[in-house]
Design an enzyme around this catalytic site. Structure first.
Site, mmCIF file in Angstrom:
data_model
loop_
_atom_site.group_PDB
_atom_site.id
_atom_site.type_symbol
_atom_site.label_atom_id
_atom_site.label_comp_id
_atom_site.label_asym_id
_atom_site.label_seq_id
_atom_site.Cartn_x
_atom_site.Cartn_y
_atom_site.Cartn_z
ATOM 1 N N GLU A 138 0.794 -1.235 0.000
ATOM 2 C CA GLU A 138 0.000 0.000 0.000
ATOM 3 C C GLU A 138 0.827 1.286 0.000
ATOM 4 O O GLU A 138 0.829 2.047 0.987
ATOM 5 C CB GLU A 138 -0.952 -0.011 1.199
ATOM 6 C CG GLU A 138 -1.907 -1.180 1.190
ATOM 7 C CD GLU A 138 -3.053 -1.040 2.193
ATOM 8 O OE1 GLU A 138 -2.949 -0.209 3.111
ATOM 9 O OE2 GLU A 138 -4.060 -1.745 2.029
ATOM 10 N N GLU A 154 -5.800 -8.274 0.269
ATOM 11 C CA GLU A 154 -6.486 -7.913 1.527
ATOM 12 C C GLU A 154 -7.921 -7.529 1.219
ATOM 13 O O GLU A 154 -8.191 -6.770 0.277
ATOM 14 C CB GLU A 154 -5.849 -6.696 2.219
ATOM 15 C CG GLU A 154 -4.556 -6.971 2.918
ATOM 16 C CD GLU A 154 -3.975 -5.740 3.616
ATOM 17 O OE1 GLU A 154 -4.746 -4.845 4.026
ATOM 18 O OE2 GLU A 154 -2.746 -5.674 3.712
#
Ligand code: FCB
Length: 441
Positions: free
Chosen positions: A166, A351
């Site tokens: 991320e 995720e």
């Protein structure tokens, strides 16, 4: 759950994800201070100033945790290797840290699970934060050294290696919005971090390729930017928001360019010569990891300086994070990514999950909201596959309740409940529901 394993192509992987600082117990094994330790120790940053010193004590209990993954019938485990555990001062290897990951790798393999490693899930050593962290280009080279050291130890046994988790959170959330370590709110620091974290990905890819590593890629987070209404202003604001949170990274990595609407804000603050780095940033990858949680409804904020966007709470059901539940967003991203950016390249949902205020009652945790959430999102991935996206796996975030960064231990994302006083693990009803759905018939 409303799906079965047999609804998915042969070889589709089901797994769960974690990250080192969130579960391990950072005080053990000679790990060095990270910018999360100092951020947490500064009043006002983290709920109750909690940190990852003990977390789930996975450092000592990983056997039990991996047993639970295996007993659920999972195929793969996504975990991260902490830079500050492997190199406490950012440069000197810590044999105990390396041995821990060596042991963990073998324990994953012994249980028939595929190890999916992430190299950077946010444990920047404080010694490098002192030098400016991701605002400093030198951090990229230090990261490359870490990649060499950890890969020499365990790279031979990894199924898959992701460079960075991320980058939007690493750069924008942490340097512009100030919500994550190092907690800055500065456009110049942001522009530099936005570029250097992409370059860190490129540097890691170069090092991994030099060692002949296969299945290497990156994990990006995608946040659906839905225009608040039909006005042109909202459409333009949502487009800019999408460019900042989503396109900046995927476009750089797959095409070697940055969106012009974002450069309009960042150009004066970019590091000199950034254009020369785009080739290294956009070298071929083997997969793209997609983290997806929610959407935001966006409109313009004409009184605010660039980027002049704001989000307006929506009316969909919310999780414990107050995030709207929007499975269609996952479908949209998976199909859009394959159409516009990666073609047939494997995509993994690395995720997806939800936090809920789960309680143990009579030794069990009843969480039908999570079961529905997971089922709806996995079905969205299934529809995306039917419509041409090459999705190869789905990892639930997270295996365990854990240290949810600025929210401390308050937000529970796990499929396994953790009592943070006794550290007892209790699989939730959603764990058993997923186990039943993915059982081989
Ligand atoms: C993601 C992070 C992960 C966790 C989830 C809820 O942004 O990668 O560590 O915090 O959100």
């Amino acid at each position: 759950m409303q799906f079965r394993r047999s609804d998915f192509p042969e070889g589709f992987l089901f797994g769960a994800a974690t990250a080192a600082y969130q579960i391990e117990g950072h005080k053990f094994g000679g790990a060095g201070s990270t910018h999360w330790d100092t951020f947490a120790a500064t009043p006002g940053n983290v709920i109750r100033a909690e940190d990852g010193a003990l977390a789930c004590d996975h450092y000592h209990r990983f056997g039990e945790d991996l047993d639970l993954l295996q007993e659920a019938g999972m195929d793969a485990y996504r975990f991260s290797t902490s830079w500050a555990r492997v190199m406490p001062d950012g440069k000197t290897p810590n044999p105990k840290g390396l041995d821990f990951y060596d042991m963990l790798t073998d324990a994953i393999l012994e249980r028939g699970l595929k190890p999916f490693q992430t190299l950077y899930h946010w444990e920047l050593p404080s010694a490098l934060a002192d030098q400016g962290g991701w605002t400093n280009r030198d951090t990229v080279h230090r990261f490359g050294e870490f990649v060499d050291v950890i890969t020499n130890k365990i790279g031979d046994r990894m199924d898959s290696i992701a460079t960075v988790n991320e980058p939007w959170c690493v750069a924008f959330l942490s340097h512009f919005l100030g919500h994550h370590a190092p907690g800055l709110r500065d456009i110049r620091a942001t522009a530099r971090a936005m570029h250097h974290i992409n370059l860190a990905h490129g540097e890691a890819m170069t090092r991994l390729r030099d060692k002949g590593m296969k299945n290497c890629g990156i994990v990006l987070n995608f946040d659906h930017a839905t225009p608040l209404d039909d006005t042109q202003e909202s459409a333009a604001a949502a487009n800019l928001q999408d460019a900042i949170s989503n396109r900046w990274f995927v476009e750089a990595i797959t095409k070697g360019t940055y969106p012009t609407e974002v450069l309009a804000g960042f150009a004066p603050h970019m590091p000199d010569g950034w254009q020369d780095d785009m080739e290294q940033i956009s070298q071929p990858i083997d997969f793209l990891g997609v983290n997806y949680y929610t959407r935001h409804r966006i409109t313009s904020d004409p009184d605010a300086p660039w980027p002049g966007v704001r989000d307006v709470p929506g009316d969909l059901p919310l999780t414990q994070m107050d995030w709207e539940i929007y499975p269609q967003g996952l479908y949209d991203f998976l199909t859009r990514l394959s159409r516009e950016y990666v073609g047939d390249l494997p995509l993994y949902v690395t995720e997806n999950g939800m936090a809920w205020d789960d309680k143990v009652e009579n030794g069990a945790v009843f969480d039908p909201e999570r079961t529905k959430f997971v089922s709806d999102h996995i079905l969205a991935a299934k529809r995306a596959i039917a419509d041409g996206a090459n999705v190869k796996g789905f990892f639930y975030w997270s295996l365990l309740d854990n240290y949810e960064w600025a929210f401390g231990y308050e937000k529970r994302f796990g499929m396994i409940h953790v009592d943070f006083d006794t550290l007892k693990r209790t699989p939730k009803a959603s764990y058993y529901a997923l186990k039943a759905a993915i059982a081989r018939e």
